[in-house]
Motif scaffolding. Structure first.
Motif, PDB file in Angstrom:
ATOM      1  N   THR A  36      -2.348  -6.664 -11.399  1.00 14.42           N
ATOM      2  CA  THR A  36      -3.474  -6.322 -10.533  1.00 14.42           C
ATOM      3  C   THR A  36      -2.988  -5.767  -9.204  1.00 14.42           C
ATOM      4  O   THR A  36      -3.545  -4.788  -8.690  1.00 14.42           O
ATOM      5  CB  THR A  36      -4.353  -7.565 -10.296  1.00 14.42           C
ATOM      6  OG1 THR A  36      -4.789  -8.064 -11.561  1.00 14.42           O
ATOM      7  CG2 THR A  36      -5.549  -7.235  -9.434  1.00 14.42           C
ATOM      8  N   VAL A  37      -1.947  -6.362  -8.652  1.00 15.92           N
ATOM      9  CA  VAL A  37      -1.377  -5.866  -7.398  1.00 15.92           C
ATOM     10  C   VAL A  37      -0.884  -4.433  -7.582  1.00 15.92           C
ATOM     11  O   VAL A  37      -1.140  -3.565  -6.738  1.00 15.92           O
ATOM     12  CB  VAL A  37      -0.237  -6.791  -6.919  1.00 15.92           C
ATOM     13  CG1 VAL A  37       0.504  -6.183  -5.755  1.00 15.92           C
ATOM     14  CG2 VAL A  37      -0.779  -8.156  -6.550  1.00 15.92           C
ATOM     15  N   LYS A  38      -0.202  -4.175  -8.683  1.00 16.08           N
ATOM     16  CA  LYS A  38       0.298  -2.829  -8.961  1.00 16.08           C
ATOM     17  C   LYS A  38      -0.857  -1.835  -9.107  1.00 16.08           C
ATOM     18  O   LYS A  38      -0.796  -0.718  -8.571  1.00 16.08           O
ATOM     19  CB  LYS A  38       1.139  -2.857 -10.247  1.00 16.08           C
ATOM     20  CG  LYS A  38       1.761  -1.554 -10.606  1.00 16.08           C
ATOM     21  CD  LYS A  38       2.897  -1.223  -9.693  1.00 16.08           C
ATOM     22  CE  LYS A  38       3.610   0.025 -10.191  1.00 16.08           C
ATOM     23  NZ  LYS A  38       4.528   0.543  -9.216  1.00 16.08           N
ATOM     24  N   LEU A  39      -1.909  -2.228  -9.819  1.00 17.95           N
ATOM     25  CA  LEU A  39      -3.068  -1.344  -9.983  1.00 17.95           C
ATOM     26  C   LEU A  39      -3.754  -1.067  -8.650  1.00 17.95           C
ATOM     27  O   LEU A  39      -4.208   0.052  -8.400  1.00 17.95           O
ATOM     28  CB  LEU A  39      -4.053  -1.953 -10.980  1.00 17.95           C
ATOM     29  CG  LEU A  39      -3.625  -1.914 -12.445  1.00 17.95           C
ATOM     30  CD1 LEU A  39      -4.628  -2.671 -13.307  1.00 17.95           C
ATOM     31  CD2 LEU A  39      -3.482  -0.485 -12.923  1.00 17.95           C
ATOM     32  N   LEU A  40      -3.840  -2.063  -7.785  1.00 15.95           N
ATOM     33  CA  LEU A  40      -4.447  -1.857  -6.463  1.00 15.95           C
ATOM     34  C   LEU A  40      -3.606  -0.915  -5.602  1.00 15.95           C
ATOM     35  O   LEU A  40      -4.146  -0.093  -4.862  1.00 15.95           O
ATOM     36  CB  LEU A  40      -4.654  -3.195  -5.761  1.00 15.95           C
ATOM     37  CG  LEU A  40      -5.759  -4.070  -6.332  1.00 15.95           C
ATOM     38  CD1 LEU A  40      -5.762  -5.440  -5.664  1.00 15.95           C
ATOM     39  CD2 LEU A  40      -7.111  -3.401  -6.165  1.00 15.95           C
ATOM     40  N   GLU A  41      -2.282  -1.028  -5.712  1.00 16.16           N
ATOM     41  CA  GLU A  41      -1.416  -0.100  -4.982  1.00 16.16           C
ATOM     42  C   GLU A  41      -1.610   1.324  -5.470  1.00 16.16           C
ATOM     43  O   GLU A  41      -1.698   2.263  -4.676  1.00 16.16           O
ATOM     44  CB  GLU A  41       0.043  -0.521  -5.142  1.00 16.16           C
ATOM     45  CG  GLU A  41       0.392  -1.794  -4.391  1.00 16.16           C
ATOM     46  CD  GLU A  41       1.787  -2.286  -4.707  1.00 16.16           C
ATOM     47  OE1 GLU A  41       2.486  -1.667  -5.537  1.00 16.16           O
ATOM     48  OE2 GLU A  41       2.175  -3.307  -4.107  1.00 16.16           O
ATOM     49  N   ILE A  42      -1.695   1.494  -6.786  1.00 10.87           N
ATOM     50  CA  ILE A  42      -1.913   2.822  -7.349  1.00 10.87           C
ATOM     51  C   ILE A  42      -3.287   3.355  -6.935  1.00 10.87           C
ATOM     52  O   ILE A  42      -3.436   4.528  -6.594  1.00 10.87           O
ATOM     53  CB  ILE A  42      -1.766   2.783  -8.892  1.00 10.87           C
ATOM     54  CG1 ILE A  42      -0.314   2.510  -9.262  1.00 10.87           C
ATOM     55  CG2 ILE A  42      -2.251   4.079  -9.529  1.00 10.87           C
ATOM     56  CD1 ILE A  42      -0.102   2.223 -10.734  1.00 10.87           C
ATOM     57  N   ALA A  43      -4.291   2.484  -6.946  1.00 16.52           N
ATOM     58  CA  ALA A  43      -5.639   2.908  -6.568  1.00 16.52           C
ATOM     59  C   ALA A  43      -5.680   3.387  -5.123  1.00 16.52           C
ATOM     60  O   ALA A  43      -6.376   4.367  -4.806  1.00 16.52           O
ATOM     61  CB  ALA A  43      -6.624   1.760  -6.769  1.00 16.52           C
ATOM     62  N   SER A  44      -4.944   2.737  -4.229  1.00 15.24           N
ATOM     63  CA  SER A  44      -4.955   3.176  -2.835  1.00 15.24           C
ATOM     64  C   SER A  44      -4.329   4.559  -2.692  1.00 15.24           C
ATOM     65  O   SER A  44      -4.814   5.395  -1.928  1.00 15.24           O
ATOM     66  CB  SER A  44      -4.240   2.159  -1.943  1.00 15.24           C
ATOM     67  OG  SER A  44      -2.867   2.094  -2.272  1.00 15.24           O
ATOM     68  N   VAL A  45      -3.273   4.833  -3.458  1.00 13.43           N
ATOM     69  CA  VAL A  45      -2.647   6.156  -3.420  1.00 13.43           C
ATOM     70  C   VAL A  45      -3.599   7.203  -3.981  1.00 13.43           C
ATOM     71  O   VAL A  45      -3.734   8.305  -3.430  1.00 13.43           O
ATOM     72  CB  VAL A  45      -1.320   6.143  -4.197  1.00 13.43           C
ATOM     73  CG1 VAL A  45      -0.748   7.547  -4.344  1.00 13.43           C
ATOM     74  CG2 VAL A  45      -0.313   5.230  -3.509  1.00 13.43           C
ATOM     75  N   VAL A  46      -4.292   6.878  -5.063  1.00 16.70           N
ATOM     76  CA  VAL A  46      -5.248   7.815  -5.664  1.00 16.70           C
ATOM     77  C   VAL A  46      -6.388   8.120  -4.689  1.00 16.70           C
ATOM     78  O   VAL A  46      -6.802   9.273  -4.549  1.00 16.70           O
ATOM     79  CB  VAL A  46      -5.784   7.256  -6.998  1.00 16.70           C
ATOM     80  CG1 VAL A  46      -6.965   8.060  -7.502  1.00 16.70           C
ATOM     81  CG2 VAL A  46      -4.679   7.230  -8.035  1.00 16.70           C
ATOM     82  N   LEU A  47      -6.888   7.097  -3.997  1.00 16.71           N
ATOM     83  CA  LEU A  47      -7.958   7.320  -3.022  1.00 16.71           C
ATOM     84  C   LEU A  47      -7.495   8.210  -1.874  1.00 16.71           C
ATOM     85  O   LEU A  47      -8.227   9.100  -1.428  1.00 16.71           O
ATOM     86  CB  LEU A  47      -8.478   5.989  -2.486  1.00 16.71           C
ATOM     87  CG  LEU A  47      -9.353   5.201  -3.445  1.00 16.71           C
ATOM     88  CD1 LEU A  47      -9.652   3.814  -2.869  1.00 16.71           C
ATOM     89  CD2 LEU A  47     -10.649   5.944  -3.703  1.00 16.71           C
ATOM     90  N   LEU A  48      -6.291   7.983  -1.388  1.00 13.24           N
ATOM     91  CA  LEU A  48      -5.766   8.837  -0.313  1.00 13.24           C
ATOM     92  C   LEU A  48      -5.559  10.270  -0.797  1.00 13.24           C
ATOM     93  O   LEU A  48      -5.839  11.224  -0.065  1.00 13.24           O
ATOM     94  CB  LEU A  48      -4.468   8.259   0.239  1.00 13.24           C
ATOM     95  CG  LEU A  48      -4.629   7.024   1.100  1.00 13.24           C
ATOM     96  CD1 LEU A  48      -3.275   6.436   1.454  1.00 13.24           C
ATOM     97  CD2 LEU A  48      -5.418   7.343   2.352  1.00 13.24           C
ATOM     98  N   ALA A  49      -5.091  10.431  -2.018  1.00  7.34           N
ATOM     99  CA  ALA A  49      -4.924  11.778  -2.570  1.00  7.34           C
ATOM    100  C   ALA A  49      -6.273  12.464  -2.728  1.00  7.34           C
ATOM    101  O   ALA A  49      -6.415  13.659  -2.432  1.00  7.34           O
ATOM    102  CB  ALA A  49      -4.198  11.710  -3.906  1.00  7.34           C
ATOM    103  N   ALA A  50      -7.272  11.729  -3.177  1.00  4.44           N
ATOM    104  CA  ALA A  50      -8.617  12.305  -3.313  1.00  4.44           C
ATOM    105  C   ALA A  50      -9.168  12.723  -1.954  1.00  4.44           C
ATOM    106  O   ALA A  50      -9.809  13.770  -1.828  1.00  4.44           O
ATOM    107  CB  ALA A  50      -9.549  11.301  -3.980  1.00  4.44           C
TER     108      ALA A  50
END
Length: 105
Positions: A36-50
């Motif tokens: 879950t921690v890894k997925l949240l880290e990836i999600a934050s990068v995806v949101l910043l890229a978006a």
């Protein structure tokens, strides 16, 4: 209108402080899996890229030129290189405005 705005600001402030308080208060009670921690880290990068991508394409109509994408690209590179946020923002603003002053729109 003013009352609605003030109510919204107060609600946002209370919610923000509640979330900030909940982290330390619940840290020992809630166990988050490493996945879950890894997925949240990836999600934050995806949101910043978006956010960066949507900034590249202004909502207005017409030709927006190369100055804005150049500034956003510079900011993205600096953010990727882990520059401080203030440096990223200032570099994007300086590059975009500098190019516009030079006539590149």
């Amino acid at each position: 209108m003013t009352t609605t705005l003030l109510t919204g600001v107060i609600a946002l402030a209370v919610g923000t402080y509640a979330f900030r308080f909940a982290g330390p208060a619940l840290r020992s009670r809630v166990q988050v899996s490493p996945r879950t921690v890894k997925l949240l880290e990836i999600a934050s990068v995806v949101l910043l890229a978006a956010l960066a991508v949507t900034t590249l394409v202004p909502s207005g109509s017409g030709d927006f030129g190369l100055a804005l994408p150049a500034g956003v690209l510079a900011a993205a590179v600096l953010a990727w290189r882990r520059a401080p946020l203030l440096v990223v923002i200032l570099a994007a603003a300086v590059i975009t405005s500098g190019l516009r002053m030079l006539g590149v729109h």
